[in-house]
Design an enzyme around this catalytic site. Structure first.
Site, PDB file in Angstrom:
ATOM      1  N   LYS A  77      90.312   0.212  52.301  1.00  0.00           N
ATOM      2  CA  LYS A  77      91.604   0.077  53.081  1.00  0.00           C
ATOM      3  C   LYS A  77      92.366  -1.340  52.913  1.00  0.00           C
ATOM      4  CE  LYS A  77      88.615   1.048  57.368  1.00  0.00           C
ATOM      5  NZ  LYS A  77      88.046   0.131  57.565  1.00  0.00           N
ATOM      6  N   LYS A 128      84.549 -11.616  50.683  1.00  0.00           N
ATOM      7  CA  LYS A 128      85.478 -11.736  52.033  1.00  0.00           C
ATOM      8  C   LYS A 128      86.299 -13.127  51.934  1.00  0.00           C
ATOM      9  CE  LYS A 128      85.935  -7.272  53.624  1.00  0.00           C
ATOM     10  NZ  LYS A 128      85.605  -6.509  54.357  1.00  0.00           N
ATOM     11  N   LYS A 165      86.607  -0.711  44.028  1.00  0.00           N
ATOM     12  CA  LYS A 165      86.558   0.379  44.828  1.00  0.00           C
ATOM     13  C   LYS A 165      87.740   0.758  45.801  1.00  0.00           C
ATOM     14  CE  LYS A 165      84.890  -1.235  49.464  1.00  0.00           C
ATOM     15  NZ  LYS A 165      84.313  -1.327  50.682  1.00  0.00           N
TER      16      LYS A 165
HETATM   17  P1  ATP Z   1      87.914  -2.864  54.159  1.00  0.00           P
HETATM   18  O1  ATP Z   1      88.218  -2.747  52.616  1.00  0.00           O
HETATM   19  O2  ATP Z   1      88.665  -3.385  54.585  1.00  0.00           O
HETATM   20  O3  ATP Z   1      86.416  -3.310  53.851  1.00  0.00           O
HETATM   21  P2  ATP Z   1      86.514  -0.695  53.736  1.00  0.00           P
HETATM   22  O4  ATP Z   1      87.470   0.225  53.346  1.00  0.00           O
HETATM   23  O5  ATP Z   1      85.751  -0.994  53.171  1.00  0.00           O
HETATM   24  O6  ATP Z   1      87.352  -2.049  55.021  1.00  0.00           O
HETATM   25  P3  ATP Z   1      84.256  -0.362  56.288  1.00  0.00           P
HETATM   26  O7  ATP Z   1      84.813  -0.061  57.359  1.00  0.00           O
HETATM   27  O8  ATP Z   1      83.981  -1.580  55.610  1.00  0.00           O
HETATM   28  O9  ATP Z   1      85.437   0.236  55.468  1.00  0.00           O
HETATM   29  O10 ATP Z   1      83.789   0.985  55.506  1.00  0.00           O
HETATM   30  C1  ATP Z   1      83.144   1.955  55.824  1.00  0.00           C
HETATM   31  C2  ATP Z   1      82.373   2.607  55.811  1.00  0.00           C
HETATM   32  O11 ATP Z   1      83.142   3.274  54.798  1.00  0.00           O
HETATM   33  C3  ATP Z   1      81.078   2.276  54.694  1.00  0.00           C
HETATM   34  O12 ATP Z   1      80.196   2.945  55.383  1.00  0.00           O
HETATM   35  C4  ATP Z   1      81.196   2.341  53.442  1.00  0.00           C
HETATM   36  O13 ATP Z   1      80.336   2.074  53.223  1.00  0.00           O
HETATM   37  C5  ATP Z   1      82.369   3.374  53.332  1.00  0.00           C
HETATM   38  N1  ATP Z   1      83.260   3.171  52.452  1.00  0.00           N
HETATM   39  C6  ATP Z   1      83.926   1.930  52.466  1.00  0.00           C
HETATM   40  N2  ATP Z   1      84.943   1.692  51.103  1.00  0.00           N
HETATM   41  C7  ATP Z   1      83.923   3.696  49.875  1.00  0.00           C
HETATM   42  C8  ATP Z   1      84.326   3.830  49.077  1.00  0.00           C
HETATM   43  N3  ATP Z   1      85.065   3.802  48.423  1.00  0.00           N
HETATM   44  N4  ATP Z   1      83.905   4.961  48.530  1.00  0.00           N
HETATM   45  C9  ATP Z   1      82.283   4.934  49.353  1.00  0.00           C
HETATM   46  N5  ATP Z   1      82.502   4.807  50.897  1.00  0.00           N
HETATM   47  C10 ATP Z   1      83.388   3.516  50.536  1.00  0.00           C
END
Ligand code: ATP
Ligand code: LTN
Length: 335
Positions: free
Chosen positions: A200, A115, A197
């Site tokens: 969002k 980040k 991965k």
């Molecule tokens: P950002 O990408 O903005 O950092 P994020 O999509 O990773 O956000 P978080 O709020 O950080 O979202 O994660 C929420 C939950 O979703 C966590 O348990 C994280 O491990 C899971 N998660 C996020 N992205 C994935 C993915 N691509 N596959 C599986 N689990 C995910």
């Protein structure tokens, strides 16, 4: 333990709209586990502030996240779903635990490094101490189990280290939590760059399926998913990351194994397979989307659940916070 049940704790940041990765990696597993445990789910709005937020959009996103938890199947009358910022004990314990966390430990966190590289103009102290606040979230509720996607494993490890360090000095104050990382769906990859991965915060809209995308959009995005120049539907994460990701998604949604899926599509091309994945995902999300719209329309219902769950979370969290304050030798309040 609360009564007879072990405690489960998890949450997501209230930033942007949830993706299929968030759903399959986390939310869907929470729903599966919620009957067995005493569950607490936070809308992690304090964590969201480590990136700049636009206040009106942020407020809307937080409520949307609350409604998505419920729409996905978490009953707010059986699970304590609450806003992190409504329970001041999180910030207080976060500070106390900062004094038991080393700079060296925090500097090793890969999420911080990622980040910081991505937001070089805003490497704030909150981004750095993010894992300490996350440890406070979990430890306040004496959680036994924390279901997360695999990217959060390192944060769970530092939480366990901080708790163990504290317990070694002051006795058994905190329950040491176990991570729960489901084998399927643990890491859903981007549809455009399947080596990364699905996230969002991705700027390319075709890379992510959003939980609120309509059927046509979902199918279009899957049709455009990056694959490879072969024609064979075969699981091979190294050589065929795009197709492997689609197999994983289809597998979690339909409950079929990788081998069954390879067999099912052995004589079809990528086009037919992509369409099948798109249709299966759209069908899975449809009831969730309908429930989401109903919930947002019923302001009184959601407000009542938020209020009662905030109070429940405050009660549980304050009990742990008072215990910690006492152990540390902070002067008790005069009543
Ligand atoms: P950002 O990408 O903005 O950092 P994020 O999509 O990773 O956000 P978080 O709020 O950080 O979202 O994660 C929420 C939950 O979703 C966590 O348990 C994280 O491990 C899971 N998660 C996020 N992205 C994935 C993915 N691509 N596959 C599986 N689990 C995910
Ligand atoms: N960092 C987590 C969100 C989060 C969380 C938590 C998850 C904040 N506090 C406590 C589980 C338990 C993420 O998913 N990015």
């Amino acid at each position: 333990m609360i009564g007879e049940k072990k405690v489960l704790y998890s949450g997501m940041q209230a930033t942007g709209t949830l993706t299929l990765g968030n759903y399959l990696g986390a939310l869907k597993n929470w729903v599966g586990l919620s009957g067995e445990y005493e569950c607490f789910y936070g809308v992690m709005d304090l964590h969201s502030l480590t990136l700049r937020q636009d206040p009106p959009a942020f407020r809307k996103n937080a409520r949307s996240l609350y409604a998505l938890y419920v729409a996905a199947g978490l009953d707010p009358e059986k699970n304590c779903i609450y806003y992190q910022s409504h329970v001041s004990a999180h910030a207080e314990l976060g500070w106390l635990l900062c004094c038991f966390t080393y700079m060296g430990e925090l500097s090793r966190m890969t999420q911080f490094k990622d980040k910081a590289a991505k937001h070089a103009d805003n490497i704030n102290a909150g981004l750095y101490t993010y894992p300490v606040l996350m440890a406070a979230d979990i430890l306040l509720y004496q959680a036994d189990l924390v279901p997360v996607g695999v990217d959060q494993k390192q944060h769970l490890e530092i939480c366990r280290d901080i708790a163990t360090r504290f317990n070694n000095i002051f006795g058994d104050v905190f329950t040491i939590p176990e991570p729960y990382i489901s084998a399927s769906g643990a890491k859903i990859m981007s549809l455009q760059e399947p080596e990364h991965k699905m996230s969002k915060s991705d700027e390319n809209p075709n890379a992510t399926i959003l939980l609120l995308d309509d059927t046509d959009t979902i199918i279009r995005k899957f049709k455009r998913a990056v694959t490879d120049s072969e024609h064979e539907i075969r699981y091979d994460q190294e050589k065929k990351p795009g197709i492997s990701n689609l197999i994983d998604i289809y597998s979690v949604v339909t409950g079929k194994s990788r081998a069954e899926i390879e067999r099912e599509f052995s004589d079809g091309g990528y086009g037919a397979f992509k369409l099948a994945v798109g249709e299966a995902v759209a069908a899975e999300l449809k009831p969730l989307q309908a429930r989401y719209q109903e919930l947002l329309a019923d302001k009184a219902y959601l407000d009542a659940r938020i209020k009662e769950n905030d109070e429940k979370a405050q009660y549980t969290a304050n009990r742990t916070l008072r215990k910690v304050q006492k152990k540390l030798g902070l002067t008790e309040r005069i009543r």
